[in-house]
Design an enzyme around this catalytic site. Structure first.
Site, mmCIF file in Angstrom:
data_model
loop_
_atom_site.group_PDB
_atom_site.id
_atom_site.type_symbol
_atom_site.label_atom_id
_atom_site.label_comp_id
_atom_site.label_asym_id
_atom_site.label_seq_id
_atom_site.Cartn_x
_atom_site.Cartn_y
_atom_site.Cartn_z
ATOM 1 N N HIS A 79 51.040 93.013 40.282
ATOM 2 C CA HIS A 79 49.801 92.991 41.054
ATOM 3 C C HIS A 79 48.645 92.310 40.337
ATOM 4 O O HIS A 79 48.674 92.111 39.134
ATOM 5 C CB HIS A 79 49.395 94.399 41.495
ATOM 6 N N GLU A 94 45.733 94.987 44.228
ATOM 7 C CA GLU A 94 45.067 96.264 43.941
ATOM 8 C C GLU A 94 43.575 96.062 44.118
ATOM 9 O O GLU A 94 42.965 95.220 43.447
ATOM 10 C CB GLU A 94 45.352 96.715 42.511
ATOM 11 N N HIS A 142 40.995 82.296 42.443
ATOM 12 C CA HIS A 142 41.348 82.712 43.789
ATOM 13 C C HIS A 142 42.730 83.356 43.803
ATOM 14 O O HIS A 142 43.475 83.258 42.842
ATOM 15 C CB HIS A 142 41.337 81.516 44.750
#
Length: 174
Positions: free
Chosen positions: A28, A94, A121
């Site tokens: 993540h 997250e 990004h």
């Protein structure tokens, strides 16, 4: 004829994959968010993510929201099973909300795309980038770069509620 990926072995600083890393998963990326309602609406309704895990830490005054692009029917109902399942996924987002930031005026976090630059990004691949951009336009999503802007006519960038850029691509040529 050698495989095209073999050329990457000649890039300075690139090492062969160590066998000790077998089984490693990029799980993540974490973004800090100002307002969980606005961010969860954007990532679920606009971009199609599912909320796969949520944890509140009232004593530390923050909450975590884990999102992934998965079929909601695949999300385990049992919390311990879900925690292990989420940890094995790839491409999880997250979102971290520090309680109270939603009441602050203006931007709370640096988006990484103004000075000093840092984070750039995240990216979402969609089946049809033109159709996706038309939908984002209809939903009033702010654009950083439309398909018609600049030299790269096959990618777009939209902004989430905190100003983070989300690159929009499609896997096949336009």
């Amino acid at each position: 004829m050698s495989h095209p990926i073999a050329a990457l072995a000649n890039v300075p600083g690139v090492a062969a994959r160590d066998a000790a890393t077998t089984g490693f998963v990029f799980n993540h990326t974490m973004l800090r968010i100002k307002d969980p309602r606005a961010s969860l609406d954007f990532y679920t309704r606009v971009l199609g993510f599912s909320l796969v895990r949520h944890n509140d830490f009232p004593e530390a005054e923050f909450s975590l929201y884990f999102l992934a692009i998965v079929d909601p029917a695949d999300i385990p109902g049992d919390e311990s099973e879900r925690k292990a399942w989420v940890a094995g996924l790839q491409g999880v987002l997250e979102l971290t909300h520090n309680h109270g930031t939603e009441a602050q005026d203006g931007a709370v976090y640096h988006d990484g795309n103004s000075e000093p630059r840092g984070f750039g990004h995240i990216c979402l691949s969609v089946p049809d980038v033109r159709a996706a951009c038309e939908r984002f336009e209809a939903l009033g999503v702010p654009f950083q770069k439309r398909l018609t802007d600049g030299r790269m006519k096959d990618i777009a960038f939209i902004k989430d509620p905190d100003g983070y850029w989300v690159e929009i691509i499609q896997p096949t040529p336009l």
